[in-house]
Design a protein around this motif. Structure first.
Motif, short mmCIF file in Angstrom:
data_model
loop_
_atom_site.label_atom_id
_atom_site.label_comp_id
_atom_site.label_asym_id
_atom_site.label_seq_id
_atom_site.Cartn_x
_atom_site.Cartn_y
_atom_site.Cartn_z
N CYS A 157 0.99 -1.23 -0.04
CA CYS A 157 0.16 0.12 0.25
C CYS A 157 0.80 1.19 0.38
O CYS A 157 0.18 1.99 -0.45
N HIS A 158 2.02 1.19 0.55
CA HIS A 158 3.24 2.58 1.08
C HIS A 158 4.49 1.96 0.43
O HIS A 158 5.58 2.40 1.41
N PRO A 159 4.49 2.02 -0.74
CA PRO A 159 6.18 1.21 -1.39
C PRO A 159 6.89 2.78 -1.55
O PRO A 159 8.27 2.27 -1.74
N GLU A 160 6.35 4.13 -0.96
CA GLU A 160 7.10 5.07 -1.10
C GLU A 160 8.16 5.11 -0.06
O GLU A 160 9.41 5.55 0.21
N LEU A 161 8.30 4.11 1.70
CA LEU A 161 8.55 3.66 2.51
C LEU A 161 10.13 3.27 1.97
O LEU A 161 9.19 2.07 2.03
N SER A 162 11.07 3.32 3.22
CA SER A 162 11.40 2.87 3.04
C SER A 162 12.46 2.35 4.14
O SER A 162 12.70 3.50 4.36
N VAL A 163 13.15 1.79 4.74
CA VAL A 163 13.60 1.71 6.00
C VAL A 163 14.89 1.17 5.47
O VAL A 163 15.45 0.19 6.00
N ILE A 164 16.71 2.07 5.60
CA ILE A 164 17.60 1.63 5.28
C ILE A 164 18.42 1.21 6.62
O ILE A 164 18.30 2.18 7.69
N ARG B 265 19.69 4.11 11.60
CA ARG B 265 18.78 3.44 10.88
C ARG B 265 18.11 5.06 10.32
O ARG B 265 17.73 5.76 10.53
N GLU B 266 18.06 4.70 8.79
CA GLU B 266 16.63 5.42 7.88
C GLU B 266 15.54 5.38 7.22
O GLU B 266 15.68 4.63 6.76
N TYR B 267 14.80 6.17 8.11
CA TYR B 267 12.97 5.99 7.07
C TYR B 267 13.21 7.11 5.90
O TYR B 267 13.21 7.72 6.21
N ARG B 268 13.33 6.89 5.59
CA ARG B 268 12.95 7.69 4.12
C ARG B 268 11.90 7.32 3.26
O ARG B 268 11.26 6.48 2.50
N VAL B 269 11.70 7.89 2.96
CA VAL B 269 10.07 8.95 2.06
C VAL B 269 10.27 8.98 1.17
O VAL B 269 10.90 10.57 1.21
N GLU B 270 10.05 8.80 -0.22
CA GLU B 270 10.13 9.17 -1.58
C GLU B 270 9.13 9.87 -1.92
O GLU B 270 8.13 9.88 -1.45
N ASN B 271 9.65 11.10 -2.75
CA ASN B 271 8.27 11.67 -3.19
C ASN B 271 7.03 11.23 -4.81
O ASN B 271 7.45 11.51 -5.38
#
Length: 197
Positions: free
Chosen positions: A10-17, A23-29
């Motif tokens: 449902c929300h593949p724009e969120l990635s956890v690195i 730890r990085e929580y990245r939300v792409e546009n």
């Protein structure tokens, strides 16, 4: 480095690195369309049909008014503004969690096909960080949820920094990031309870 997508359907724009020390929580546009079609709705775009028409309009203006200084200045301003708008789009925003040191809020801007050209960073030291919350705000008739880092400042006043302030992702993304930050920064694994830093 290990990259995962905790909400792939449902929300593949969120990635956890996962890095060794943080730890990085990245939300792409970009996001999936809400109609269930699986189409991608992009927030940052590369060239469109308007950008392709711009050289035609400029060449028309240049041929007609090339002796006029005002027209040439107008053409230069239009081209400069178009390039500025394309190169300052938000590509992604991140929350970096350093468990012993604090959190860092980042915004990456640039052209979508290139690496980021501009990065803004705000670091909040763990000794100043009081809480990391999901808050809600009203915008006209809508309720918008957002993540906020509540921290003290050098003048002993409480300050709030908003994470993902340009993209404003949906609630499930905010909840995933909130739980991760709470686990790394505030949760005491020895006593199994929430503690202040």
């Amino acid at each position: 480095m290990q990259r995962t997508r905790p909400l792939p359907d449902c929300h593949p724009e969120l990635s956890v690195i996962e890095w060794p020390n943080f730890r990085e929580y990245r939300v792409e546009n970009w996001r999936l369309a809400r109609d269930g079609s699986g189409n991608v709705v992009r927030g940052a775009t590369s060239w469109g049909w308007i950008d392709l028409c711009l050289p035609l309009v400029i060449s028309f203006i240049w041929l007609r008014f090339r002796d006029s200084t005002v027209s040439c200045a107008f053409a230069v301003l239009v081209v400069g503004f178009s390039i500025y708008c394309r190169c300052t789009q938000v590509l992604h925003e991140s929350v970096l969690v350093f468990p012993a040191y604090g959190i860092q809020l980042e915004t990456h801007r640039g052209y979508p096909l290139l690496k980021p050209l501009f990065v803004s960073r705000r670091f909040i030291h763990a000794s100043l960080l009081e809480d990391f919350v999901i808050n809600e705000g009203l915008r006209r008739w809508n309720i918008r949820y957002y993540l906020a880092a509540v921290h003290g400042s050098s003048t002993d006043k409480i300050a709030i920094d908003v994470a993902f302030e340009n993209i404003l992702p949906y609630f499930p993304v905010l909840l995933e990031v909130y739980q991760g930050v709470q686990e790394l920064m505030f949760y005491n694994h020895m006593d199994n309870r929430h503690t202040c830093i």
